[in-house]
Design a protein around this motif. Structure first.
Motif, short mmCIF file in Angstrom:
data_model
loop_
_atom_site.label_atom_id
_atom_site.label_comp_id
_atom_site.label_asym_id
_atom_site.label_seq_id
_atom_site.Cartn_x
_atom_site.Cartn_y
_atom_site.Cartn_z
N GLY A 28 -1.35 3.49 -3.30
CA GLY A 28 -0.09 2.78 -3.41
C GLY A 28 -0.07 1.40 -2.78
N HIS A 80 10.55 -6.32 -13.50
CA HIS A 80 10.24 -5.03 -14.11
C HIS A 80 9.95 -5.25 -15.60
CE1 HIS A 80 11.56 -2.70 -10.58
NE2 HIS A 80 12.50 -3.62 -10.47
N ARG A 92 8.50 9.47 -7.38
CA ARG A 92 8.21 8.05 -7.40
C ARG A 92 7.90 7.62 -5.98
NH1 ARG A 92 12.61 3.38 -8.05
NH2 ARG A 92 11.24 1.55 -8.09
N ARG A 135 2.78 12.28 -7.56
CA ARG A 135 3.32 11.30 -8.51
C ARG A 135 3.78 11.96 -9.81
NH1 ARG A 135 0.01 5.88 -7.05
NH2 ARG A 135 -0.89 6.66 -5.14
N ASN A 174 1.65 1.78 -12.65
CA ASN A 174 2.45 2.95 -13.01
C ASN A 174 1.59 4.19 -13.17
OD1 ASN A 174 1.35 2.76 -15.73
ND2 ASN A 174 2.79 1.07 -16.05
N SER A 178 8.77 5.41 -14.03
CA SER A 178 7.59 5.91 -13.32
C SER A 178 6.34 5.81 -14.18
CB SER A 178 7.83 7.36 -12.89
OG SER A 178 6.67 7.91 -12.31
N ILE A 211 6.76 5.18 3.84
CA ILE A 211 6.63 5.71 2.48
C ILE A 211 7.84 6.58 2.18
CG2 ILE A 211 5.17 6.94 0.82
CD1 ILE A 211 2.83 6.63 2.71
N PHE A 241 9.75 0.97 2.06
CA PHE A 241 11.07 1.13 1.46
C PHE A 241 12.12 0.45 2.33
CE2 PHE A 241 14.97 3.53 0.50
CZ PHE A 241 14.94 3.52 -0.89
N GLY A 273 6.21 -1.62 -14.00
CA GLY A 273 5.28 -2.06 -12.96
C GLY A 273 4.73 -3.45 -13.14
N ILE A 297 7.29 5.03 -3.05
CA ILE A 297 7.66 3.65 -2.70
C ILE A 297 7.18 3.38 -1.28
CG2 ILE A 297 9.52 1.97 -2.48
CD1 ILE A 297 11.23 3.82 -4.20
N ARG A 298 6.27 2.42 -1.15
CA ARG A 298 5.82 2.01 0.18
C ARG A 298 6.71 0.89 0.69
NH1 ARG A 298 -0.31 0.80 0.96
NH2 ARG A 298 0.57 0.52 3.04
#
Length: 524
Positions: free
Chosen positions: A313, A263, A439, A435, A359, A251, A453, A444, A255, A441-442
């Protein structure tokens, strides 16, 4: 051993003796492939504190003749590579730190100063091969090559400091580029030229004279992706070793995204977090946030809206091709966004051609830059986000809707609701403070579509997960029903805690209270 010719490079020895050293010696196998080939010109650009100088010190320790550095590489990846012995300590290395030359030259011409001191250093080893009256470094090396056929490896650190720190002096920049072109381009004495900096090299008006270089930048690191920062597995191993939570490390510092390595972590920050046993902002603390604010406040149409969406995001389409690779000539908002990618404030998805804030550490830097003025409406939304999360966890949908109404009125001049995507950006911004514990996540993936989200709680919080479905000009009940019908919660593999289903709608005709919210609990 000299100062610039085959210098004593104790930096790599210090690195491998440190409490944390992540093995990146595989880079040497890559550079070995390019020695004495048409691909021998390499320019690696990354943000500050991403290990560029350590990589150069490693290459200097490996290639420089007049020493035996085999012990430094014992047990590391490169030792088992078939090219290891072939090139080990076989070359004269010329190591140039351009930042030092720029500082030490003071009022002198920086290239004249560089040539004078480097020639003096080379003269100690090759005095009989060139005239003591020669003042051109390229001419000196040409004469040495003509008589000895020896080729040199050039390692150039902070190659772009003249472009970054002398932005107003186009004459100095032109002279500097001409110097590098004359020194390196098409010269038979070059076995390998490896330059590092923050900016790529290819566009400086008519002086794109360094086009022989292959660029490895934050928009495309090519085969050097895994050497750009720490990988997923490397950070996971460090977290295990130092008893740190891997999800929280992700987190904070994950990013940065490339084609094969999706990653990549900020290495400076990961090392500091492990050594101090505390997650915090380490990379951004090495430079004032004013540097970021200057670019955020540039008056390009759509730039502010893009920044607000990314804080929420979102990923933003960006054209990186018009950027001139300097810090002064901007024609569009895309040029500013591309610079922020190279500086490390934004990450870039090459496959989708999108920029985004990578991040939590970088999000905080944007917040710091906004806090000193010019972004008051956004700051009010961020400050109220704590209350929004509290109301959500209490399942108080009516209060959530009221906070979202106020947030919308604050950012309406910057961020316009047009569809569910823009609504998602605004919701992400409104939940900014989440945040710290989640975490976000859009889009998903769930197997039956994408949840708009998802907020996954970090392990230490004990909070429930949030699955949020958004609807634009639709009923709020349809949002909750879609979560259930498509079994979005089943995608939370391995999560066994409480889940809140959050349906949020926006009705453009309801001007006073356009948002509606329903929250339901669900045990997984």
């Amino acid at each position: 051993m000299g100062i610039y010719l085959n210098p004593e490079m104790d930096g790599f020895g210090d690195a491998v003796r440190s409490e944390i050293y992540v093995d990146k010696t595989g880079l040497i196998a890559q550079t070995n492939k390019y020695i004495n080939t048409l691909q021998k010109y390499i320019c690696v650009s990354r943000p500050r504190r991403f290990g560029k100088s350590i990589a150069l010190q490693m290459l200097a320790a490996y290639y420089s003749c007049g020493r035996d550095s085999a012990d430094l590489f014992k047990g590391f990846q490169i030792e088992s590579d078939e090219s290891f012995q072939k090139h080990l300590n076989k070359y004269d290395v010329i190591y140039l730190n351009m930042q030092q030359f720029l500082i030490r030259a003071k009022k002198q011409d920086v290239t004249e100063y560089l040539e004078r001191v480097v020639i003096e250093d080379i003269q100690k080893a090759y005095t009989e091969y060139f005239s003591s009256q020669e003042t051109s470094l390229a001419a000196v090396l040409e004469q040495i090559y003509a008589k000895t056929k020896k080729r040199f490896i050039f390692l150039v650190d902070e190659w772009d400091c003249v472009m970054r720190e002398r932005q107003e002096s186009e004459a100095m920049q032109k002279e500097y580029l001409d110097f590098l072109r004359d020194l390196l381009k098409d010269q038979p004495y070059v076995a390998l030229a490896y330059m590092t900096g923050i900016l790529p090299v290819k566009k400086y008006g008519q002086h794109s004279a360094l086009n022989m270089f292959t660029e490895y930048s934050m928009t495309d690191q090519r085969v050097l992706e895994e050497y750009t920062g720490f990988t997923h597995e490397e950070v996971k191993s460090l977290c295990k070793r130092f008893d740190m939570d891997f999800a929280e490390a992700s987190s904070w510092y994950d990013g940065y995204m490339f084609t094969n390595f999706r990653h990549i972590y900020n290495p400076k920050s990961v090392v500091e977090a492990m050594l101090f046993h505390r997650f915090s902002s380490y990379w951004t603390s090495t430079e004032t946030y004013d540097a970021l604010k200057v670019y955020m406040d540039m008056d390009f149409d759509g730039l502010r809206a893009d920044i607000v969406q990314m804080l929420g995001g979102a990923h933003i389409k960006v054209n990186i091709l018009s950027f001139q690779n300097d810090m002064r000539n901007f024609k569009t908002k895309d040029d500013v966004l591309t610079l922020l990618i190279h500086l490390g404030y934004l990450a870039y998805d090459q496959q989708k051609e999108e920029a985004f804030i990578p991040n939590k550490e970088i999000v905080r830097e944007f917040e710091n830059a906004m806090s000193v003025g010019g972004w008051s409406e956004v700051m009010r939304v961020l400050k109220e986000s704590e209350k929004l999360l509290e109301n959500t966890l209490l399942c108080d949908g009516e209060s959530v809707a009221e906070v979202l109404d106020r947030a919308h009125s604050e950012v309406a001049s910057v961020l316009t609701y047009n569809d569910e995507n823009s609504l998602a950006c605004a919701i992400g911004l409104a939940y900014y403070s989440a945040r710290k514990d989640y975490r976000l996540i859009r889009e998903f993936p769930t197997g039956k579509g994408f949840a708009d989200i998802v907020f996954l709680p970090l392990p230490h919080t004990g909070n429930p997960a949030l699955v949020v479905e958004l609807k634009y000009d639709r009923s709020v009940s349809s949002a909750i029903q879609q979560i259930r019908d498509r079994h979005y919660t089943q995608a939370l593999e391995g999560y066994t805690g409480e889940i809140l289903l959050v349906g949020i709608t926006y009705n453009k005709e309801a001007r006073d209270k356009p948002h509606s919210c329903v929250i339901e609990k669900m045990e997984k």
